[in-house]
Design a protein around this motif. Structure first.
Motif, PDB file in Angstrom:
ATOM      1  N   ALA A   1       0.600   6.838  -6.731  1.00 43.05           N
ATOM      2  CA  ALA A   1      -0.854   7.563  -6.750  1.00 43.05           C
ATOM      3  C   ALA A   1      -0.389   9.093  -6.699  1.00 43.05           C
ATOM      4  CB  ALA A   1      -1.777   7.139  -5.654  1.00 43.05           C
ATOM      5  N   LEU A   2       0.475   9.464  -5.689  1.00 36.41           N
ATOM      6  CA  LEU A   2       0.702  10.864  -5.583  1.00 36.41           C
ATOM      7  C   LEU A   2       1.790  11.285  -6.947  1.00 36.41           C
ATOM      8  CD1 LEU A   2       1.715  10.883  -1.950  1.00 36.41           C
ATOM      9  CD2 LEU A   2      -0.016  12.193  -2.900  1.00 36.41           C
ATOM     10  N   LEU A   3       2.650  10.349  -7.439  1.00 34.37           N
ATOM     11  CA  LEU A   3       3.311  10.601  -8.572  1.00 34.37           C
ATOM     12  C   LEU A   3       2.708  10.987  -9.950  1.00 34.37           C
ATOM     13  CD1 LEU A   3       6.187   7.956  -8.498  1.00 34.37           C
ATOM     14  CD2 LEU A   3       6.368  10.591  -7.986  1.00 34.37           C
TER      15      LEU A   3
ATOM     16  N   GLY B   1      -4.070   3.006  -2.519  1.00 30.70           N
ATOM     17  CA  GLY B   1      -3.232   4.147  -2.594  1.00 30.70           C
ATOM     18  C   GLY B   1      -3.845   5.416  -3.198  1.00 30.70           C
ATOM     19  N   ALA B   2      -4.527   5.252  -4.138  1.00 30.04           N
ATOM     20  CA  ALA B   2      -5.461   6.541  -4.720  1.00 30.04           C
ATOM     21  C   ALA B   2      -6.261   7.241  -3.462  1.00 30.04           C
ATOM     22  CB  ALA B   2      -6.484   6.283  -5.828  1.00 30.04           C
TER      23      ALA B   2
ATOM     24  N   LEU C   1       0.911  -1.128   0.011  1.00 29.10           N
ATOM     25  CA  LEU C   1       0.119   0.056   0.010  1.00 29.10           C
ATOM     26  C   LEU C   1       0.809   1.293  -0.078  1.00 29.10           C
ATOM     27  CD1 LEU C   1      -2.867   0.844   0.292  1.00 29.10           C
ATOM     28  CD2 LEU C   1      -2.774   0.819   2.662  1.00 29.10           C
ATOM     29  N   GLY C   2       2.162   1.447   0.714  1.00 32.93           N
ATOM     30  CA  GLY C   2       2.795   2.483   0.844  1.00 32.93           C
ATOM     31  C   GLY C   2       3.145   2.604  -0.655  1.00 32.93           C
ATOM     32  N   PHE C   3       3.940   1.625  -1.513  1.00 33.68           N
ATOM     33  CA  PHE C   3       4.222   1.923  -2.669  1.00 33.68           C
ATOM     34  C   PHE C   3       3.182   2.572  -3.616  1.00 33.68           C
ATOM     35  CE2 PHE C   3       5.889   0.466  -6.815  1.00 33.68           C
ATOM     36  CZ  PHE C   3       6.995   1.177  -6.861  1.00 33.68           C
TER      37      PHE C   3
END
Length: 268
Positions: free
Chosen positions: A23-25, A241-242, A16-18
């Motif tokens: 998602a931020l990228l 992630g989103a 989930l962290g990755f």
């Protein structure tokens, strides 16, 4: 042009962290994202993977070694983020683990499994947040996010659709596999929810928005292999992630101080 926001994610080299990093990228907003991992080589490899998959991003990545059970490691991570950016806009306490599998396999005793669950899932997040507060207070719009679990809710303890909520037959010892009901893990996440409330109360007048986030039942390594998890209904962790990205970017600010689900609020 807006300055890049700074985001530090623990346990961001996988799962989930990755997916939160990715998602931020992909966001239209620019971020400086610190990828935290237990070993620096894992953090560096995660940076390379993310850059390879999403080369057109507006954001940039930094690798950070962080062991949330080590005060020295936490302090070192603080110094790196401080020297690079001088502030932190969002701290995401994502690193966590369940130890019932190790207990069931005889690698940990009952006491060791419970102590380790609380050390990683609660104490580590508490100490990390405490150390990073000075950097958060240098932000004009700071947020702290704790990753919790849908299994942590007290009100839904007896919902029968969850197999881990079923009561075993009478008699002792119980044949219930701790790896199937994970009482230490879910209890630690319930404790994490209370810890979030304490941070929300403590930092309320400092303008820090504090959340717990339940990303949903996701196919990660937490409960087995991702493929095994998918077979029993786990969702793509990219969905979680989103969701976390949306919280980072202020789309759930009205729900600060609560346990968030993708589609609403998790009951206590």
């Amino acid at each position: 042009m807006h300055a890049k926001s700074t985001v530090f994610i623990t346990g961001a080299d996988r799962g989930l962290g990755f997916e939160t990093v990715k998602a931020l990228l992909q966001s239209s907003n620019a971020h400086t994202i610190f990828i935290g991992a237990l070993l620096i080589r894992d953090a560096e490899n995660a940076v390379k993977r993310a850059q390879s998959e999403l080369p057109q991003t507006k954001s940039n990545l930094e690798a950070v070694e962080i062991d949330i059970e080590s005060d020295e490691s936490i302090q070192s991570a603080f110094e790196k983020v401080s020297s690079k950016c001088g502030k932190l806009d969002t701290l995401i306490n994502n690193a966590g683990a369940q130890f019932e599998t190790a207990q069931a396999e005889g690698r940990l005793t009952l006491r060791e499994a419970w102590n380790k669950s609380w050390s990683v899932n609660v104490t580590g997040a508490q100490v990390l947040t405490h150390v990073f507060v000075p950097l958060l207070l240098k932000s004009t719009n700071p947020r702290v996010i704790f990753l919790t679990s849908g299994t942590s809710t007290l009100e839904e303890t007896y919902i029968s659709v969850y197999p881990f909520n079923h009561s075993p037959v009478k008699g002792w010892p119980k044949e219930q596999d701790p790896a199937a009901s994970f009482p230490a893990y879910r209890s630690s996440k319930t404790g994490l929810n209370m810890m979030m409330r304490e941070w929300e109360r403590t930092l309320k007048h400092d303008g820090v928005k504090v959340f717990c986030c339940d990303p949903g039942f996701s196919a990660t390594n937490l409960g087995g292999s991702p493929d095994q998890m998918k077979k029993i209904g786990a969702q793509d962790p990219a969905i979680g992630g989103a969701f976390i990205k949306d919280v980072v970017e202020g789309n759930r600010d009205q729900d600060a101080g609560k346990v968030l689900r993708i589609d609403g609020i998790q009951p206590w």
